[in-house]
Write an enzyme that holds these catalytic residues in place. Structure first.
Site, PDB file in Angstrom:
ATOM      1  N   ASP A   9       0.894  -1.166   0.000  1.00 47.40           N
ATOM      2  CA  ASP A   9       0.000   0.000   0.000  1.00 47.40           C
ATOM      3  C   ASP A   9       0.930   1.213   0.000  1.00 47.40           C
ATOM      4  OD1 ASP A   9      -2.199   1.815   0.671  1.00 47.40           O
ATOM      5  OD2 ASP A   9      -1.332   1.794   2.681  1.00 47.40           O
ATOM      6  N   ASP A  11      -0.205   5.158   0.858  1.00 45.35           N
ATOM      7  CA  ASP A  11      -0.468   6.193   1.883  1.00 45.35           C
ATOM      8  C   ASP A  11      -0.599   5.584   3.277  1.00 45.35           C
ATOM      9  OD1 ASP A  11      -2.252   7.495  -0.745  1.00 45.35           O
ATOM     10  OD2 ASP A  11      -0.602   8.560   0.179  1.00 45.35           O
TER      11      ASP A  11
END
Ligand code: XBP
Ligand code: MG
Length: 253
Positions: A9, A11
């Site tokens: 991922d 953020d």
């Protein structure tokens, strides 16, 4: 089954981008548009329950504002406001204002040396990923990731599994050959729904999220100078996310 790929991922996982990155960029775009909106740290923390910047703006209009009427097409207006926000966010990245979280670069480099495939599965806008990688790991790092699955490439954003499903398809791998790295409950739900074993490094915004189903929950990936704090499981001796730990945790099939 051997571990073939790590899927990250962006953020909150690769970098702590939300509070001083995306949130500041949204507020700068609101100012440019002559709006008196101000997403404080507190309000933004609430809004993060909705993934996707455009979806977050729409949620704010619907849930936080009384009769905000637009003379033009709302979807187009939001899209233009979001484009302005992205411009401001990219400028922050270019200024080197958003570093990688501790231990991220080390894990990425050790995975590359071990010949593992790297990929990204994120809700954020694709350009935000390339600018973050370029501003932290350098231009050549764009080639390190075999697949960068980002933003509107799929119809449903996290917590739906779409972005991870798309990433696995592009990698031509099955979920049991990969490990996912996330920071939030929405991200964990998305990865688990795609069948992926997932390691979580939470941050200030996500520390109280429900991370049921994660194989490891820590406050960061950790590095020599500062080891991580483990929330789950207790019986882990390591101080940081090195490849040995990842392989130790990887399901033995
Ligand atoms: C986090 C998100 C994104 C960012 C803002 O994505 O939900 O919407 O908050 O970026 P992830 P955009 O944790 O999956 O990386 O404004 O470009 O959506
Ligand atoms: Mg995240």
């Amino acid at each position: 089954m051997n571990l073939k790929a790590l899927i990250f991922d962006v953020d909150g996982t690769l970098a702590d981008t939300e509070r001083d990155g995306h949130r500041s960029a949204f507020n700068l775009a609101f100012k440019d548009a002559g709006l008196n909106w101000n997403w404080t740290v507190q309000i933004y923390g609430e809004l993060l329950s909705v993934t996707g910047g455009k979806e977050r703006i729409k949620h704010y209009i619907d849930q936080y504002l009384d009769n905000f009427n637009l003379i033009e097409d709302q979807q187009e207006w939001i899209a233009n406001l979001h484009k302005s926000k992205t411009k401001h966010y990219l400028a922050l990245l270019e200024q080197g204002k958003i570093p990688l979280r501790p231990g991220v670069e080390k894990l990425i480099n050790s995975a590359r040396e071990a010949g593992l495939t790297l990929a990204i599965a994120t809700t954020t806008t694709p350009e935000n990923v390339t600018y973050l990688l370029r501003s932290t790991l350098g231009k050549t790092s764009l080639d390190w990731f075999k697949v960068i699955a980002a933003g509107d490439i799929v119809p449903n954003k996290k917590p739906a599994s779409d972005i991870y499903d798309w990433c696995l398809k592009e990698l031509n791998l099955t979920a049991d050959q990969c490990m996912a790295f996330e920071d939030s409950k929405n991200g964990l739900k998305s990865a688990l729904s795609a069948g992926l074993q997932t390691l979580v490094t939470y941050n200030a915004y996500t520390k109280d999220d429900d991370f049921t189903g994660a194989s490891l929950i820590t406050n960061q990936m950790g590095c020599e100078s500062e080891g991580f704090k483990i929330k789950y499981p207790e019986n882990i001796q390591s101080r940081c996310f090195d490849l040995d730990l990842v392989k130790q945790l990887f399901r033995k099939l």
